[in-house]
Design an enzyme around this catalytic site. Structure first.
Site, PDB file in Angstrom:
ATOM      1  N   LYS A   4       0.821  -1.228   0.000  1.00  0.00           N
ATOM      2  CA  LYS A   4       0.000   0.000   0.000  1.00  0.00           C
ATOM      3  C   LYS A   4       0.851   1.273   0.000  1.00  0.00           C
ATOM      4  O   LYS A   4       0.455   2.285   0.573  1.00  0.00           O
ATOM      5  CB  LYS A   4      -0.956   0.013   1.196  1.00  0.00           C
ATOM      6  CG  LYS A   4      -1.965  -1.128   1.185  1.00  0.00           C
ATOM      7  CD  LYS A   4      -2.954  -0.999   2.325  1.00  0.00           C
ATOM      8  CE  LYS A   4      -3.962  -2.131   2.294  1.00  0.00           C
ATOM      9  NZ  LYS A   4      -4.953  -2.031   3.387  1.00  0.00           N
ATOM     10  N   LYS A  62     -14.457  -0.755   1.546  1.00  0.00           N
ATOM     11  CA  LYS A  62     -13.130  -0.928   0.959  1.00  0.00           C
ATOM     12  C   LYS A  62     -12.187   0.146   1.483  1.00  0.00           C
ATOM     13  O   LYS A  62     -12.568   1.291   1.720  1.00  0.00           O
ATOM     14  CB  LYS A  62     -13.209  -0.843  -0.576  1.00  0.00           C
ATOM     15  CG  LYS A  62     -14.069  -1.930  -1.221  1.00  0.00           C
ATOM     16  CD  LYS A  62     -13.425  -3.303  -1.105  1.00  0.00           C
ATOM     17  CE  LYS A  62     -14.188  -4.359  -1.906  1.00  0.00           C
ATOM     18  NZ  LYS A  62     -15.432  -4.796  -1.287  1.00  0.00           N
ATOM     19  N   ASP A  63     -10.925  -0.228   1.620  1.00  0.00           N
ATOM     20  CA  ASP A  63      -9.889   0.601   2.218  1.00  0.00           C
ATOM     21  C   ASP A  63      -9.637   1.863   1.396  1.00  0.00           C
ATOM     22  O   ASP A  63      -9.725   1.851   0.166  1.00  0.00           O
ATOM     23  CB  ASP A  63      -8.607  -0.241   2.294  1.00  0.00           C
ATOM     24  CG  ASP A  63      -7.578   0.329   3.238  1.00  0.00           C
ATOM     25  OD1 ASP A  63      -7.696   1.499   3.627  1.00  0.00           O
ATOM     26  OD2 ASP A  63      -6.640  -0.401   3.584  1.00  0.00           O
ATOM     27  N   ARG A  64      -9.274   2.949   2.088  1.00  0.00           N
ATOM     28  CA  ARG A  64      -8.895   4.175   1.384  1.00  0.00           C
ATOM     29  C   ARG A  64      -7.500   4.052   0.764  1.00  0.00           C
ATOM     30  O   ARG A  64      -7.183   4.746  -0.196  1.00  0.00           O
ATOM     31  CB  ARG A  64      -8.958   5.378   2.333  1.00  0.00           C
ATOM     32  CG  ARG A  64      -7.863   5.455   3.344  1.00  0.00           C
ATOM     33  CD  ARG A  64      -7.822   6.793   4.072  1.00  0.00           C
ATOM     34  NE  ARG A  64      -8.964   7.007   4.938  1.00  0.00           N
ATOM     35  CZ  ARG A  64      -9.874   7.950   4.742  1.00  0.00           C
ATOM     36  NH1 ARG A  64      -9.765   8.766   3.712  1.00  0.00           N
ATOM     37  NH2 ARG A  64     -10.881   8.090   5.566  1.00  0.00           N
TER      38      ARG A  64
END
Length: 386
Positions: A4, A62-64
């Protein structure tokens, strides 16, 4: 090892059980986003298009810190027009079903692992082991964003009927992403807690003001519950499911030693996860068929090992199954469902090692795989580190 680093390093695409048609009860949109979490994106879409938030269906948060592709729905009388920097909604057709977690089959992932010191064959070996033996199906850190320690679950306060404590945590829990002035505001509220007249001017949102006004008046016998019920449904869902997930994780940690001799701890946000590398044939057959129930007032029986572990953990936390009957909280309730103890990645593909274009002198590796709904790709990555 890092993931990420860029949103494009962590790509998620939903797979739904949904038939797209030329006409139907619901309009279906593909929501593409980066640097936004799902809840914030839906709130902005709701506000800009004057659509009640509860009318927008989605299958999961959902993840940023990722590039994500997920589906949302609205009744056909509404139309979404939304195309901002880093988030857009694209109309793809109609369906007779709305988007919800019930139709989410799973997610496809494309993950870039960066800052590898060398062409580490150990990662390739671990990927082979994970493909063969699976990995523990823990709820990962993302599920616990609303808590900063094992003793700060709003959900646990509610279960214990410590409603005042739950409300205090709602106003005062400091998160890593909070700016300095927000941290100071929360600290001030914590210091003033109970003096709601002085807290009222510190409130930032209508929800906060309404809750504090309810506490300030405090005339009804059930005013604390009335105040809790002012918390928006999506937030209450996050708080209570975080606690439910924590109890489930603790149960898996307690159960795994019955099947595995060697377990290695991997540090998480509020707890350590115990990870295995390989399994005997007997343990593999047992674990791949083992399902553990999430906590509710009625826990289905699985086995003495599993059910005794749940009861021991609840006793340690000072709660019992009947406490999870939270009918007074209108917006959410604890529902038990069975969740696999371990999970296996499908369609696993691994690239060759490449020079890392972000960290000079290091290597990167790309992996692609599919996981069923509810399983966390970040737990697979954690499992590669043992």
């Amino acid at each position: 090892m890092k993931i990420k680093v860029l949103p494009e390093d962590f790509v998620v695409r939903e797979k739904l059980r949904l038939e797209i048609k030329p006409s139907g009860k619901y309009k279906i949109y593909l929501l593409t986003k980066r640097h936004w979490n799902t809840v914030d994106a839906l709130r902005f879409i709701s506000k800009e298009n004057k659509i009640p938030l509860e009318k927008i269906g989605c299958a999961g948060r959902k993840d940023r810190h990722a590039l994500t592709f997920q589906y949302i729905s609205v009744p056909r009388e509404y139309t979404i027009n939304f195309n901002k920097e880093n988030v857009k909604a694209q109309f793809i057709g109609y369906s007779d079903d709305f988007v919800s977690p019930l139709i989410l089959e799973g997610n496809f992932f494309e993950i870039t692992i960066r800052k590898l010191k060398n062409k580490d064959e150990r990662i390739l070996r671990r990927l082979n082991e994970v493909q063969q033996f699976g990995f523990p199906n823990y709820f990962d850190d993302q599920r616990f964003g609303s808590s900063q320690s094992e003793d700060e679950f709003i959900g646990e306060k509610i279960v214990k009927k410590h409603y005042n404590g739950a409300l205090k945590l709602y106003f005062t829990t400091i998160h890593p992403e909070d700016k300095k002035e927000e941290k100071e505001r929360k600290k001030k509220i914590s210091e003033l807690w109970g003096d709601f007249e002085k807290i009222l001017p510190l409130c930032k949102t209508k929800v906060e003001r309404d809750i504090i006004k309810t506490l300030l008046n405090g005339k009804s016998r059930h005013y604390l519950i009335e105040a809790l019920n002012l918390i928006p449904k999506e937030e209450m869902s996050i708080f209570l499911s975080a606690y439910q997930s924590y109890i489930w994780n603790r149960t898996l940690i307690a159960v795994l030693p019955y099947y595995v001799d060697l377990l290695k701890p991997v540090k998480g946000k509020i707890m350590d996860y115990l990870i295995y590398t390989t399994l005997s044939t007997k343990s593999l057959n047992s674990l791949k068929n083992l399902q553990i129930p999430t906590i509710s007032s009625k826990i289905p029986y699985v086995s003495d090992i599993v059910n005794n572990a749940i009861l021991e953990i609840l006793n340690e936390r000072g709660v019992k199954p009947s406490d999870f009957d939270t009918k007074k909280i209108r917006s959410w309730y604890f529902k038990s469902f069975l969740r696999p103890a371990i999970v296996f990645p499908e369609k696993l593909e691994v690239s060759d090692f490449e020079e890392d274009d972000f960290y000079s002198g290091y290597y990167k590796l790309r992996i692609k795989f599919y996981l069923p709904a509810g399983s966390f790709a970040t737990m697979l990555i954690k499992s590669l580190t043992v």
